[in-house]
Design an enzyme around this catalytic site. Structure first.
Site, PDB file in Angstrom:
ATOM      1  N   TYR A 129       0.814  -1.217   0.000  1.00 36.16           N
ATOM      2  CA  TYR A 129       0.000   0.000   0.000  1.00 36.16           C
ATOM      3  C   TYR A 129       0.844   1.262   0.000  1.00 36.16           C
ATOM      4  O   TYR A 129       0.308   2.369  -0.049  1.00 36.16           O
ATOM      5  CB  TYR A 129      -0.970   0.009   1.189  1.00 36.16           C
ATOM      6  CG  TYR A 129      -2.086  -0.980   1.005  1.00 36.16           C
ATOM      7  CD1 TYR A 129      -1.798  -2.303   0.723  1.00 36.16           C
ATOM      8  CD2 TYR A 129      -3.416  -0.605   1.092  1.00 36.16           C
ATOM      9  CE1 TYR A 129      -2.799  -3.224   0.530  1.00 36.16           C
ATOM     10  CE2 TYR A 129      -4.424  -1.520   0.900  1.00 36.16           C
ATOM     11  CZ  TYR A 129      -4.114  -2.831   0.629  1.00 36.16           C
ATOM     12  OH  TYR A 129      -5.108  -3.745   0.434  1.00 36.16           O
ATOM     13  N   LYS A 160       2.371 -14.367   5.351  1.00 34.00           N
ATOM     14  CA  LYS A 160       2.672 -15.293   4.253  1.00 34.00           C
ATOM     15  C   LYS A 160       4.191 -15.501   4.258  1.00 34.00           C
ATOM     16  O   LYS A 160       4.861 -15.461   3.219  1.00 34.00           O
ATOM     17  CB  LYS A 160       2.173 -14.689   2.937  1.00 34.00           C
ATOM     18  CG  LYS A 160       2.112 -15.659   1.797  1.00 34.00           C
ATOM     19  CD  LYS A 160       1.008 -16.683   1.908  1.00 34.00           C
ATOM     20  CE  LYS A 160       1.102 -17.715   0.810  1.00 34.00           C
ATOM     21  NZ  LYS A 160       0.272 -18.903   1.021  1.00 34.00           N
ATOM     22  N   ASP A 216      -6.318  -5.946   5.160  1.00 34.64           N
ATOM     23  CA  ASP A 216      -7.412  -5.380   4.374  1.00 34.64           C
ATOM     24  C   ASP A 216      -8.388  -6.486   3.979  1.00 34.64           C
ATOM     25  O   ASP A 216      -9.609  -6.372   4.140  1.00 34.64           O
ATOM     26  CB  ASP A 216      -6.811  -4.711   3.121  1.00 34.64           C
ATOM     27  CG  ASP A 216      -7.765  -3.740   2.478  1.00 34.64           C
ATOM     28  OD1 ASP A 216      -8.850  -3.509   3.040  1.00 34.64           O
ATOM     29  OD2 ASP A 216      -7.432  -3.203   1.414  1.00 34.64           O
ATOM     30  N   ASP A 251      -3.364 -17.589   4.572  1.00 30.77           N
ATOM     31  CA  ASP A 251      -4.450 -18.252   3.827  1.00 30.77           C
ATOM     32  C   ASP A 251      -5.208 -19.215   4.731  1.00 30.77           C
ATOM     33  O   ASP A 251      -6.438 -19.319   4.664  1.00 30.77           O
ATOM     34  CB  ASP A 251      -3.946 -18.943   2.549  1.00 30.77           C
ATOM     35  CG  ASP A 251      -2.555 -19.536   2.675  1.00 30.77           C
ATOM     36  OD1 ASP A 251      -1.803 -19.093   3.559  1.00 30.77           O
ATOM     37  OD2 ASP A 251      -2.214 -20.438   1.898  1.00 30.77           O
TER      38      ASP A 251
END
Ligand code: NAP
Length: 478
Positions: free
Chosen positions: A127, A174, A231, A207
């Site tokens: 971002y 991740k 987000d 995930d």
């Protein structure tokens, strides 16, 4: 005690939902002088590229606290998001998004006691919006994650958990794939967790976190995560409790806090008096707790419960277009119910959040020994790998370095590996290494040599910090 607070009504449904929240807050008796300021679509139209005029910046700087409606952002072209600009300009590094089952709002998860908080890093990661077209057909977005940014968000997560007497915290990353960037948050989390022995700290791959949130959301209390992950997880989580109409948020900085709903400006509902104002009202409740106005916050919370459960005044997103109450009726009913208590729910004990730790400037990361052992140079090229490799071998020998390999999107294509099939683009990377630490002079020589053979687009140094490679191996690299 009276407070001066910047109020940004925003775009689309923004003015309706912020008016509702302000009327309710005013009715609690807490004295607030709202300083109404502009930002968003109308400001862009005036030619102010940030979407945030100087007067609004000055007001937030003076007041330190803002309640903000959603701001529209053009998609895929044009100006940067005014929301992201505001978060960055005031370094509101933490985005707190509570997700709590609301009584009276039936969802497939009703009765599961969902009550979790997502603590999302708010200014770094993808971002930062640092994007470059590497070739006409290949785009790059830089994912910058700092140790300092990780420390701040992780401490905020733990302090927030403590302030609400929560016993577990998950860090969702991740790191299995992005070992340096996402891994930075994981490592920082594991280091700082040692300072909070009263809170059980767990790492979870993001995930799986999304999967677990849908399967068993009640297992989570606090989830600290990077900007992009946060987000997505927070929008997903808001759907578990009835949708974006129930998802509040706070952007927390060392000096400035901006409270706003998670949802956007939903332009199709603007001016129709049908939108659910709850997310901004819940954001205003967070703001009141931040100010230490715990009673007023609890009063509004109970008035909302009575409005939804006892009076059954609910907006169209919950009960459909036919039965949905107008936004104004919902607001009036909440105001009428202020002071009443709803017995069906156990109040949480809130303490002021201690973010003093996060104010301690974190040291830059020091290393004892560092050197550059190679460079990755990226090129725009459609030449077959074998031919391109030969050209780079020549350039490498001119600069007295070694060509280690050539990759396409992270996969080795030269020297060729038998049996692999790749769909190539016009973007390749050559990795050059040396047995000796590379100095600037050799790097310049190498750039000069490769420039004669192909069009390079960018270069990355391969650092070694305290004996550890500061770069990842390509797929297929020995
Ligand atoms: P959105 O405005 O959040 O709306 C998406 C959908 O969410 C709406 O169509 C509606 O669903 C539901 N929704 C949103 N707010 C609701 C509320 N208060 N009550 C009930 N339902 C609500 O997202 P978007 O359409 O992707 O974005 C529109 C604009 O907002 C864009 O310009 C975007 O950049 C901006 N945006 C701003 C912010 C911010 O200011 N923080 C955040 C996100 C997006 P149904 O259609 O199912 O009724």
């Amino acid at each position: 005690m009276s407070y001066k607070i910047t109020l940004i009504p925003g775009d689309g449904i923004g003015p309706e939902v912020t008016v509702s929240a302000c009327q309710i807050v005013n009715a609690t008796g807490v004295k607030i002088d709202w300083e109404v300021c502009e930002a968003g679509a109308e400001v862009f139209k005036k030619g102010i590229a940030t979407g945030v005029p100087q007067e609004t910046m000055d007001s937030i700087n003076r007041n330190k606290i803002a309640l903000k409606g959603p701001l529209s952002t053009p998609v895929g072209f044009g100006e940067k998001s005014a929301n992201v600009t505001l978060r960055k300009m005031f370094e509101t590094y933490g985005n707190i998004r509570p997700v709590k089952e609301f009584p009276g709002v039936a969802t497939p998860y009703s009765g599961r006691d969902i009550d979790l908080v997502i603590v999302r890093e708010n200014v770094e990661d993808l971002y930062a919006g640092i994007e470059h077209m590497q070739t006409p057909g290949v785009a790059q977005c830089l994912k910058l994650i700092s140790r300092k940014g990780c420390e701040k968000i992780v401490r905020l997560g733990f302090e927030f958990a403590r302030s609400q007497n929560r016993k577990t915290i998950h860090c969702a990353t991740k790191a299995n794939i992005m070992k340096f960037s996402e891994g930075m948050l994981k490592r920082t989390f594991e280091d700082i967790a040692k300072e909070y022995p009263d809170i059980q700290a767990n790492h979870i791959i993001v995930d799986n976190c999304a999967h677990q949130l849908v399967k068993k959301p009640e297992q989570f209390e606090v989830i600290v995560t990077t900007n992009m992950n946060g987000d997505i997880l927070s929008d997903l989580s808001s759907a578990l409790i009835g949708g974006l109409g129930f998802a509040p948020g706070a952007n927390i900085g060392d000096n400035v806090c901006i409270f706003e709903a998670v949802h956007g400006s939903a332009p199709k509902y603007a001016g129709k008096n049908v939108i659910n104002p709850m997310a901004v009202i819940l954001s205003a409740i967070m703001m009141l707790r931040h100010l230490g106005e715990f009673k007023a916050a609890l009063d509004i919370e109970h008035a909302l419960y009575i409005t939804c459960v006892v009076d059954k005044i609910l907006t169209r997103d919950v009960v459909g277009d036919e039965k949905g109450a107008p936004t104004t009726l919902f607001t009036e009913t909440v105001i009428k119910n202020l002071g009443k208590r709803y017995e069906g729910i156990q109040d949480r004990a809130y303490k002021p959040i201690s973010i003093s730790h996060t104010k301690i400037p974190t040291e830059p990361v020091h290393v004892k020994e560092r050197f550059v052992e190679g460079v990755d140079i990226f090129f725009e090229s459609t030449q077959p790998a074998k031919e391109f490799g030969k050209l780079m071998e020549v350039a490498a020998s001119e600069a007295s370095v070694k060509l280690k390999l050539i990759t396409s999107r992270g996969m080795k294509i030269y020297p060729a590996t038998e049996g692999i099939e790749l769909d190539l683009t016009d973007h390749v990377c050559a990795r050059f290494v040396s047995n000796e630490p590379l100095n600037e002079e050799t790097i310049q020589k190498l750039i000069h040599a490769v420039s004669k053979k192909a069009a390079w687009t960018h270069i990355e140094k391969l650092h070694v910090f305290d004996g550890k490679a500061g770069y990842t191996k390509a797929h297929g690299e020995e």
